[in-house]
Scaffold this motif. Structure first.
Motif, short mmCIF file in Angstrom:
data_model
loop_
_atom_site.label_atom_id
_atom_site.label_comp_id
_atom_site.label_asym_id
_atom_site.label_seq_id
_atom_site.Cartn_x
_atom_site.Cartn_y
_atom_site.Cartn_z
N UNK A 67 0.84 -1.21 0.00
CA UNK A 67 0.00 0.00 0.00
C UNK A 67 0.87 1.26 0.00
N UNK A 68 0.51 2.15 -0.92
CA UNK A 68 1.20 3.45 -1.02
C UNK A 68 0.17 4.57 -1.13
N UNK A 69 0.55 5.75 -0.66
CA UNK A 69 -0.33 6.92 -0.81
C UNK A 69 0.06 7.66 -2.09
N UNK A 70 -0.72 8.68 -2.43
CA UNK A 70 -0.39 9.55 -3.55
C UNK A 70 -0.02 10.93 -3.00
N UNK A 71 1.01 11.55 -3.60
CA UNK A 71 1.40 12.90 -3.18
C UNK A 71 0.83 13.96 -4.12
N UNK A 72 0.21 13.51 -5.21
CA UNK A 72 -0.27 14.45 -6.23
C UNK A 72 -1.79 14.45 -6.37
N UNK A 73 -2.45 13.73 -5.47
CA UNK A 73 -3.91 13.65 -5.52
C UNK A 73 -4.51 14.71 -4.61
N UNK A 74 -5.54 15.40 -5.08
CA UNK A 74 -6.16 16.46 -4.27
C UNK A 74 -6.80 15.89 -3.02
N UNK A 75 -7.31 14.65 -3.09
CA UNK A 75 -7.97 14.05 -1.92
C UNK A 75 -6.97 13.78 -0.79
N UNK A 131 -8.90 14.33 6.56
CA UNK A 131 -8.57 14.57 7.97
C UNK A 131 -8.00 13.33 8.65
N UNK A 132 -8.30 12.16 8.10
CA UNK A 132 -7.80 10.91 8.71
C UNK A 132 -6.43 10.51 8.15
N UNK A 133 -5.80 11.42 7.44
CA UNK A 133 -4.50 11.10 6.85
C UNK A 133 -4.66 10.71 5.39
N UNK A 134 -3.55 10.41 4.71
CA UNK A 134 -3.62 10.13 3.28
C UNK A 134 -4.37 8.83 2.98
N UNK A 135 -4.92 8.77 1.78
CA UNK A 135 -5.58 7.56 1.30
C UNK A 135 -4.50 6.62 0.76
N UNK A 136 -4.61 5.32 1.12
CA UNK A 136 -3.63 4.35 0.64
C UNK A 136 -4.25 3.46 -0.43
#
Length: 379
Positions: free
Chosen positions: A109-117, A122-127
């Motif tokens: 699982x990785x997050x995105x650094x370029x996604x507006x969401x 508030x719960x942290x980045x989406x993975x």
């Protein structure tokens, strides 16, 4: 001055423990899996900012590196060859249903650094989870390229040549991702993925790095006293490169529906800034050729376009403002000279000379490294 945008390197990931999932047939394979997990853990802790190691200890462990960015690059360079070796051996048995299950149990699982969401959660980045080791390889390499780019920005004031080289290296890694790594994930079309895990986004980043490498090269050329005519073409070459990046983003509107507005503003602001600089140098060039009226027309056009493109981000706006002020000062000087000496007609619109671009930066090819160790699994 260049506009800087460091967001691409701000990825996060969830923990992976390879030896808890893969069943090793011998002690050497188990040791390799443990080393993989250990090498990855230090990367996780750094990018997730969850490490409890002090700055002094981190510096000592890295062999004295003072740059946080350099330390992270070192960690990635120690992890990637081990990961490449794992993928090589897993590919030999990838059709085995047990191996397929192991990979899904890794929960990559990785997050995105370029996604507006990612910015407004508030719960942290989406993975995003994709059950494929090439997803892990791709996102790790993406982080590596983004950090090479960040390091190029970090050393920019001190070493223009090395900075340009690092931008070109980063471009080569993004190119490798676009051509060799992420196309293999395209078969999993239904799986939601971060923007970073798409070939087109890696192409966009590769182009941005080339534009930045060319911007650094221009600074070196300015120091050497390169002719203003060539400088105008080099600046417009950057505008053309960023135009290519923009076209890719807008031609994949479905893929990019969640893209960060600040990333889009960065591209458009850089594009506009280098076009303004190109017009400024073009005005100087035609003025040298005693076409003062044309120079005035070019500068008037440059200022109209430049003021229309002022960015919202304060640091970028400041750089942009300085460039507009310099163009306005030059315009006043040329207008006065034309009024009292030359009395030339001021052309506008289609009567003005067209800007021409010259693209000279090229990517340095990335060559993956693999630590060749035999791995045996219980399947």
């Amino acid at each position: 001055m260049m506009l800087h945008y460091l967001q691409p390197a701000k990825l996060q990931s969830k923990k992976i423990v390879f030896e808890d999932v893969f069943s090793a047939r011998d002690p050497a394979t188990l040791e390799h899996l443990k080393e993989l997990s250990s090498r990855r853990r230090v990367i996780e802790e750094s990018i997730n900012q969850s490490s409890f190691i002090t700055e002094a200890i981190a510096r000592e462990m890295s062999g004295g590196l003072t740059s946080h960015c350099l330390r992270d690059l070192q960690k990635l360079e120690q992890y990637l060859p081990l990961l490449e070796n794992l993928i090589f051996h897993v590919d030999l048995v990838c059709s085995n249903h047990r191996v397929v299950r192991w990979i899904s149990e890794l929960k990559i699982r990785w997050s995105s650094a370029l996604s507006s969401s990612s910015f407004f959660n508030l719960r942290g980045p989406k993975f995003f989870q994709i059950d494929n080791l090439r997803y892990e390889l791709g996102m790790t390499l993406y982080l590596y390229a983004a950090l090479l780019r960040e390091r190029a920005i970090e050393i920019l004031p001190a070493d223009l040549v090395q900075s340009a080289t690092l931008f070109r290296e980063a471009s080569g890694v993004f190119q490798h991702l676009a051509n060799e790594v992420f196309p293999s994930l395209q078969s999993a079309q239904s799986v939601e993925r971060p923007l970073e895990a798409t070939p087109s986004m890696c192409t966009v980043m590769s182009i941005i790095c080339l534009a930045e490498a060319q911007a650094v090269t221009i600074r070196k050329a300015e120091e050497k006293g390169t002719t203003v005519g060539l400088l105008a073409k080099l600046h417009y070459g950057i505008t053309e490169l960023l135009g290519e990046a923009t076209a890719i983003v807008y031609s994949n509107s479905k893929e990019y529906k969640d893209i960060s507005s600040s990333f889009l503003e960065f591209i458009s602001s850089c594009k506009a800034l280098h076009e303004l600089r190109s017009r400024k140098y073009l005005a100087e060039s035609v003025k040298i050729g005693e076409q003062v009226g044309v120079a005035v027309g070019v500068l008037r056009d440059a200022l109209i376009n430049g003021k229309r493109e002022l960015p919202g981000e304060e640091s970028w706006r400041s750089i942009f403002g300085e460039e507009i002020d310099a163009a306005a000062d030059m315009l006043r000087k040329f207008e006065n000279e034309n009024e009292f000496v030359w009395h030339e007609k001021i052309p506008s619109g289609d009567e003005l000379p067209r800007l021409q671009g010259n693209k000279i930066a090229n990517a340095l090819p990335y060559h993956p490294k693999r630590w060749e160790r035999e791995l045996n699994f219980k399947i």
